[in-house]
Design a protein around this motif. Structure first.
Motif, PDB file in Angstrom:
ATOM      1  N   LEU A 110       1.329  -1.449  -0.278  1.00  0.00           N
ATOM      2  CA  LEU A 110      -0.340   0.624   0.119  1.00  0.00           C
ATOM      3  C   LEU A 110       0.983   1.581  -0.207  1.00  0.00           C
ATOM      4  O   LEU A 110       1.947   1.247   0.904  1.00  0.00           O
ATOM      5  CB  LEU A 110      -0.677   0.225   1.149  1.00  0.00           C
ATOM      6  N   TRP A 111       0.914   2.002  -0.911  1.00  0.00           N
ATOM      7  CA  TRP A 111       1.860   3.099  -0.987  1.00  0.00           C
ATOM      8  C   TRP A 111       0.865   4.811  -0.916  1.00  0.00           C
ATOM      9  O   TRP A 111      -0.287   4.819  -1.258  1.00  0.00           O
ATOM     10  CB  TRP A 111       2.044   3.627  -2.279  1.00  0.00           C
ATOM     11  N   ILE A 112       1.345   5.609  -0.026  1.00  0.00           N
ATOM     12  CA  ILE A 112       0.971   6.383   0.793  1.00  0.00           C
ATOM     13  C   ILE A 112       2.116   7.916  -0.013  1.00  0.00           C
ATOM     14  O   ILE A 112       2.703   7.805   0.935  1.00  0.00           O
ATOM     15  CB  ILE A 112       0.097   6.500   2.203  1.00  0.00           C
ATOM     16  N   ASP A 113       1.864   8.381  -0.350  1.00  0.00           N
ATOM     17  CA  ASP A 113       2.647   9.788  -0.480  1.00  0.00           C
ATOM     18  C   ASP A 113       3.029   8.532  -1.459  1.00  0.00           C
ATOM     19  O   ASP A 113       4.802   9.326  -1.568  1.00  0.00           O
ATOM     20  CB  ASP A 113       2.330  10.869   0.137  1.00  0.00           C
ATOM     21  N   ASP A 114       3.182   7.390  -2.259  1.00  0.00           N
ATOM     22  CA  ASP A 114       4.808   7.465  -3.090  1.00  0.00           C
ATOM     23  C   ASP A 114       5.455   6.774  -2.410  1.00  0.00           C
ATOM     24  O   ASP A 114       6.706   6.752  -2.220  1.00  0.00           O
ATOM     25  CB  ASP A 114       5.363   8.484  -4.332  1.00  0.00           C
ATOM     26  N   ARG A 115       5.490   6.291  -0.658  1.00  0.00           N
ATOM     27  CA  ARG A 115       6.297   6.138  -0.345  1.00  0.00           C
ATOM     28  C   ARG A 115       5.347   4.424   0.560  1.00  0.00           C
ATOM     29  O   ARG A 115       4.167   4.545   1.054  1.00  0.00           O
ATOM     30  CB  ARG A 115       6.571   6.582   0.829  1.00  0.00           C
TER      31      ARG A 115
END
Lengths: 219, 482
Positions: free
Chosen positions: B415-420
């Motif tokens: 799961l990526w959040i803000d591309d992290r």
């Protein structure tokens, strides 16, 4: 014509009978490249004995210790055999020059790993034989009969090699030396040189002659 | 010490036994003649009550479990070659006197060394299934007489006392001569040679003089020397063809022993072995083995051959085998004071060959990195004989934990959040990601099969640092940082 050899043979037999000699066991240590381990084991991995290094926590530094050992033996130009039970060793983690002394056996199964260990522990050309069982199914490892380990220990007794077993949990029955890594490392060490990380590793001696001696003294 | 005679009593029987594993311990007799006229020519000690010269029917009645076999000319040729090769290790001047007997000219040989070599020769021949006896004397005849009663080596120094009690039959008199001499009360060689030679000649003629000379061990003759072998090849057939490893290995051992002896006799060792199996379906299986260290030791050859043969599967039975050894001079080297060569090269290379057979050819060796940035690119090469001096450590020492690879990589759902990366789920666990470091973009081979990956190092909430790889096809865990 045969008088001299007969006399010599008789003399040798007489000497052997009168002064029976205990068979010489290989002695000494192979420095592991990790100060904490060398101190606990009295100078390094003991030759002619099994040392079990248990990585009980993930990322606790077991592979780092193996790499330090490879670097130390490379400096000393000693040959090392790595029996890689789960085929997990990454050669690119070491400088290319640090691999010349390494024989890497990439196994697929527990059976292959133990068969390879049985061959190499008797070889006599290696300073260290490392059997890496991490990554293999713990259930399969525990199913290994104790006789397999005793057989390896007996073979190691006569061998001029130090025998290191890397395990995910305590496995080797009656092992002379058992070291445990229990503290997981974190990404904070990301920029720290490996030499420094190795120097800060927490290694615990759970079982061993030195440990027993220390307890005796304390008692 | 001028001559030595190597003799194998019951030669046909031993030759047959060393060629057939089933005959090793059973009561065995070699027969001669056919049908009603068949008699026992040679008999093994296990056949109690049976003697040479006995009719076959009587032998079978006296020893019901006896195995009766005719002579095997091929086995005898092989055994004779082995005997000659053994004799050639004592001296290059060897005569093939008879089946199971050869004479060696020892003129000029060092007596002490030769005595040791002879003991070694007898021991090794016995291990190879040929119990040899060696007689040594100043003449061929005395050496020959000594070989008949040696146990297993007899060196005659006092000829008169040695010859005196020997039975007259040793000098091979004719039936007529035996009759006459027995009537004179002469039963031993000493009793005959006590009589003047000229008087014997007057009464028994030229034959009598020859007999007297033989009895005195004085009869001289010129040896018909053999040429040492020029090629080191053994070839044998299986009738019936064999399907399993055991009978194949038994004969292979026997024939390899002979080839090894021939090499040793020539002062050579084998650097390569070529094994050819001819199959019943008229195909063949050929394999050349370069020996880790040139050697004439059969045990070392067999370890290499055995390891290979265990992996061979053929579509038909084996009918014929050829084993050829490529000779070379023995390796002589002296290591430098600071060289860290192999302590036992033969064992080292043999064990590597066994490991190759165990885990696969491409899975044992010294890793050598391939000159590319693509991850996990290396080859496994033959280890060096000696370990070179280490180069100085790199200026920028490696940092952080060390990677242990998952081969193959574990597919992961991230799961990526803000591309992290924030959470990860893979077949072995699912967890929140506490810390993530990255990304490192690496790519290459744009001119061929371009690749591009994004590397992350992630630390899970429940501990454990892993290397995460993101490609256009998805994410995977490449390994654990340990």
């Amino acid at each position: 014509m045969s008088a001299t050899p007969t006399t010599l043979t008789a003399l040798r037999s007489l000497l052997a009978a009168r002064f029976p000699e205990k068979p010489r066991k290989p002695q000494g240590h192979v420095p592991s490249g990790v100060t904490a381990i060398d101190q606990l084991l009295g100078g390094g991995l003991p030759i002619g004995q099994l040392t079990e290094l248990v990585s009980q926590a993930p990322s606790s530094g077991g592979q780092l210790i193996l790499n330090r050992l490879l670097l130390a033996t490379r400096q000393a130009r000693q040959r090392v055999a790595l029996i890689d039970g789960a085929d997990a060793f990454a050669p690119e983690t070491l400088p290319a020059d640090a691999l010349h002394h390494l024989i890497w056996v990439r196994c697929r199964t527990t059976t292959e790993a133990f068969a390879a260990a049985d061959l190499l522990v008797r070889d006599g050309n290696y300073a260290v034989v490392a059997l890496d069982l991490r990554g293999l199914l713990e259930k399969r490892l525990r199913q290994q009969p104790a006789a397999t380990w005793y057989r390896l220990q007996r073979a190691a007794d006569e061998s001029p090699s130090a025998f290191l077993v890397l395990t995910p949990c305590p496995l080797v029955p009656a092992v002379p030396w058992r070291l445990v890594l229990q503290t997981p490392l974190s990404l904070v060490t990301h920029h720290t040189p490996q030499e420094e990380i190795a120097a800060q590793l927490t290694v615990e001696l759970i079982r061993g002659h030195a440990h027993a001696a220390k307890e005796e003294l304390a008692g | 010490m001028n001559f030595a005679v190597l003799q194998i009593q019951n030669f046909s029987l031993h030759a047959l036994r060393r060629n057939d594993a089933h005959l090793a311990t059973c009561p065995l007799a070699i027969t001669q003649g056919e049908g009603r006229h068949a008699i026992v020519a040679e008999v093994s000690p296990e056949a109690v009550g049976v003697e040479a010269g006995m009719a076959v029917t009587i032998a079978m009645a006296r020893c019901p479990g006896i195995t009766l076999q005719p002579r095997d000319p091929a086995a005898e040729v092989e055994a004779q070659r082995l005997l000659l090769a053994a004799a050639l290790t004592l001296s290059p001047r060897v005569e093939a006197t008879a089946a199971g007997c050869c004479t060696v000219d020892l003129k000029g040989a060092d007596p002490t060394k030769t005595a040791i070599q002879m003991r070694q020769c007898v021991t090794e021949l016995a291990q190879n299934g040929l119990p040899a006896r060696i007689g040594v004397g100043t003449t061929i005849l005395i050496a020959s007489y000594a070989a008949r009663i040696a146990e297993p080596i007899l060196h005659v120094t006092d000829e008169t006392n040695f010859l005196h009690p020997l039975p007259l039959a040793f000098a091979e008199p004719t039936a007529r001569q035996i009759e006459i001499l027995t009537s004179w009360g002469i039963h031993t060689l000493g009793a005959l040679t006590d009589l003047p030679k000229a008087e014997i000649g007057e009464r028994l003629g030229t034959g009598g003089i020859h007999l007297w000379e033989r009895a005195a061990g004085q009869k001289e003759r010129v040896l018909k020397l053999i040429e040492p072998p020029q090629s080191y090849v053994a070839q044998w057939r299986y009738e019936p063809p064999v399907e399993s490893l055991e009978p194949l290995l038994f004969k292979l051992t026997r024939y390899a022993e002979r080839v090894a002896w021939e090499l040793k006799a020539s002062g050579l060792v084998a650097q390569e072995l070529t094994l050819t199996l001819f199959l019943e379906d008229e195909t063949e299986h050929r394999r050349t083995f370069r020996l880790p260290e040139p050697s004439a030791e059969v045990d070392r050859w067999l370890r290499v051959l055995h390891t290979h043969l265990e992996t061979v599967r053929t579509n038909a039975s084996v009918t014929e085998v050829i084993l050829a050894a490529a000779p070379t001079r023995p390796l002589e080297k002296q290591d430098g004071l600071f060289d860290t060569g192999l302590k036992d090269p033969a064992t080292f290379w043999e064990n590597l060959a066994r490991l190759n057979a165990l885990v696969g050819n491409d899975r044992v060796g010294t890793p050598v990195m391939i000159d590319t940035h693509r991850p996990d690119q290396f080859t496994l090469e033959k280890p060096p004989e000696s370990i070179p001096t280490a180069t100085p450590p790199p200026l920028h020492p490696p940092c952080g934990l060390t990677l242990r690879r998952f081969r193959p990589a574990w597919p992961a759902h991230v799961l990526w959040i803000d591309d992290r990366p924030s959470q990860i789920e893979c077949p072995h666990f699912a967890d929140a990601i506490r810390t993530a470091v990255g990304p490192w973009q690496i790519s290459g081979d744009w001119w061929r099969d371009a690749w591009s990956v994004e590397l992350w190092q992630i630390e899970l909430a429940s501990h454990g640092v892993y290397q995460l790889v993101r490609t256009k096809n998805g994410c995977s865990l490449e390994g654990i940082l340990d």
